[in-house]
Enzyme design. Structure first.
Site, mmCIF file in Angstrom:
data_model
loop_
_atom_site.group_PDB
_atom_site.id
_atom_site.type_symbol
_atom_site.label_atom_id
_atom_site.label_comp_id
_atom_site.label_asym_id
_atom_site.label_seq_id
_atom_site.Cartn_x
_atom_site.Cartn_y
_atom_site.Cartn_z
ATOM 1 N N GLU A 1 0.833 -1.206 0.000
ATOM 2 C CA GLU A 1 0.000 0.000 0.000
ATOM 3 C C GLU A 1 0.869 1.258 0.000
ATOM 4 O O GLU A 1 0.712 2.164 0.824
ATOM 5 C CB GLU A 1 -0.972 -0.031 1.185
ATOM 6 C CG GLU A 1 -1.862 -1.266 1.150
ATOM 7 C CD GLU A 1 -2.840 -1.378 2.316
ATOM 8 O OE1 GLU A 1 -2.821 -0.496 3.186
ATOM 9 O OE2 GLU A 1 -3.623 -2.344 2.330
ATOM 10 N N GLU B 1 -4.742 -9.158 -1.044
ATOM 11 C CA GLU B 1 -5.147 -8.883 0.338
ATOM 12 C C GLU B 1 -6.552 -8.298 0.381
ATOM 13 O O GLU B 1 -6.824 -7.240 -0.182
ATOM 14 C CB GLU B 1 -4.166 -7.918 1.000
ATOM 15 C CG GLU B 1 -4.435 -7.685 2.480
ATOM 16 C CD GLU B 1 -3.388 -6.802 3.134
ATOM 17 O OE1 GLU B 1 -2.172 -7.057 2.907
ATOM 18 O OE2 GLU B 1 -3.754 -5.857 3.834
#
Length: 494
Positions: A223, A326
């Site tokens: 991220e 994820e």
């Protein structure tokens, strides 16, 4: 009471409850919805289901029963409850960023809010010697996460991804593996790109020669443009803006090659949302895109985000396979997870799907498949979400071909060698009846097994009486807010 008698008694109770719901819903049933299955429309070969070890691996990685629950399809007794094994085959191993040693008067800066189980110990202590056999390295740390990695391999896992939340603390600008004070600023200075690349490549090389684990991909970012990571955040994290990603990728590729890992693919960039992933990809020049063998994305945008654009630009135009590496949500029922899984499969069309932490959340938490007190190391109970995930992971197996259908709430997979068709349908509303059009298959002799999980009801991966295909159609009733998986044997396309 033996485990088998307990399972049979539980299944009988759940089946009786489900049949009562079925009788009630049948009395109210309207014309069934028709789902057409098209064997001519193929959407790729499925690679599997998985998880990131990280935090729960640090806490519970020494447990064989947990490894059985996650990485086999056996029925397993866990914390006094018989659970269906999930059959995961993808393992994401987290390269830690923390150590508590002193380096020339420097020590790791620790976030005020990070919990100890979220501090993953790293192997390279000081950066003074890149030789993995030197005193600069400590390969005894992170014992539980490594143990679970090996247990997964022993149980048949075959995809191993090395991923990083943050470089080692001493590589960062502020000695803090949770992030920079300015959350929009990269926390790895360019002069330490080489050290970070050496760290990841050395772990991969050491795992192959000493652990018996050959990583099948390496992902250096987590991220990275999200703005989630700052000095006092709750976990390890590092901002990597797109220019930093572009600059680091060739450094990593060169170091992997230097250490004899030319066959280890780099994947990127694990952005938190579909829109951020598309933004990052659009910022990559051709030479950076060429270094990325597969594109990973996280599903935290839920129902929003440009899944179609991401698939078009990455999978179709650039020819890069896509994984949802994820997903996580705090709804214990599993309904939100199932909805987003179906959205992904219908629009993004990834070849694998991974859940972040299957154990998490505490007494009232729904983040995990299984609620656990992470700080005290206690496994509490399975959430309905565990049984929802089992509906998919136990039956849509690696190497099956994903087929098309005319409804996004049905995932279709086919195993040509076994002549097996799997139909996994989510009913995220009132009770209804569904009719499957199988006229494009030879199905007169098909045997139809059925399993159901109700998000709000009693059925938890309960096996139902077999159904019948009649004149190329299969008609099945669904209770409200449920997922039902149908496994048809001895069936083949016309």
């Amino acid at each position: 009471m033996s485990e088998h008698r307990s399972i049979r008694r539980r299944s009988a109770t759940l089946l009786a409850g489900f049949m009562a719901v079925l009788s009630f819903s049948s009395a109210r049933a309207e014309a069934p919805a028709t789902i057409t299955v098209d064997p001519a429309e193929t959407r790729g070969v499925w690679e599997g289901w998985g998880t990131s070890l990280a935090w729960f691996g640090k806490v519970f990685g020494d447990r064989d029963d947990l490894a059985d629950v996650l990485f086999t399809t056996k029925r397993v007794e866990l914390a006094g409850e018989p659970l269906p094994g999930l059959g995961m085959n993808i393992v994401r191993y987290n390269a830690g960023a923390c150590s508590w040693n002193e380096i020339d008067g420097r020590r790791m800066v620790v976030s005020k809010t990070i919990l100890p189980f979220r501090q993953i110990e790293g192997f390279w202590l000081d950066g003074k010697n890149p030789n993995p056999d030197s005193d600069s390295w400590n390969w005894s740390v992170d014992a539980n996460q490594r143990a679970l990695l090996l247990k997964a391999k022993a149980r048949g896992a075959d995809h191993f991804e090395l991923f990083s939340n943050s470089p080692m603390w001493w590589m960062t600008k502020n000695d803090n593996p949770s992030g920079n004070a300015d959350k929009r600023t990269d926390n790895l200075p360019p002069e330490n790109y080489g050290a970070f690349a050496t760290y990841l490549a050395t772990i991969a090389a050491h795992a192959r020669s000493h652990w018996g684990v050959t990583f099948t991909s390496v992902d250096p970012f987590n991220e990275p443009i999200s703005g989630n990571w700052f000095a006092d955040c709750k976990q390890e994290g590092a901002q990597f803006n797109v220019p930093g990603q572009i600059a680091f990728l060739p450094v990593l590729r060169a170091e992997l090659d230097r250490q004899g890992l030319k066959d280890l693919p780099i994947v990127a960039s694990d952005e938190t949302s579909y829109d951020q992933a598309l933004k990052a990809w659009r910022g990559y020049p051709p030479e950076a895109r060429a270094l990325v063998a597969r594109f990973n994305v996280h599903g935290y945008q839920g129902a929003a985000g440009d899944r179609a654009g991401l698939r078009r630009e990455v999978a179709i135009e650039a020819g890069k396979p896509v994984w949802n590496s994820e997903h996580g949500d705090k709804q214990a029922s599993g309904l939100e997870m199932a909805r987003n899984l179906h959205r992904d499969m219908a629009v993004l069309r990834p070849l694998a799907w991974c859940y972040w932490q299957p154990l998490d959340g505490g007494n009232n938490g729904g983040w995990g498949f299984i609620a656990a007190d992470m700080e005290k190391g206690r496994i509490l109970r399975a959430n309905p979400k565990h049984f929802v995930f089992a509906q998919y992971s136990r039956h849509i197996r690696p190497d099956m071909t994903i087929l098309g259908s005319n409804e996004s709430n049905t995932i279709v997979a086919y195993d040509a060698r076994a002549r097996r068709l799997v139909l996994a349908t989510l009913n995220d509303g009132p009770a209804r009846t569904v009719s499957y059009d199988l006229s494009r298959f030879r199905s007169s002799a098909a045997r139809v097994q059925r399993f159901v999980t109700e998000m709000d009801g009693a059925a938890r991966y309960a096996e139902l009486p077999e159904a019948q295909v009649s004149d190329g159609r299969l008609t099945v009733s669904f209770p409200a807010n449920s997922v039902q998986t149908l496994i048809l044997s001895d069936i083949a396309p016309l």
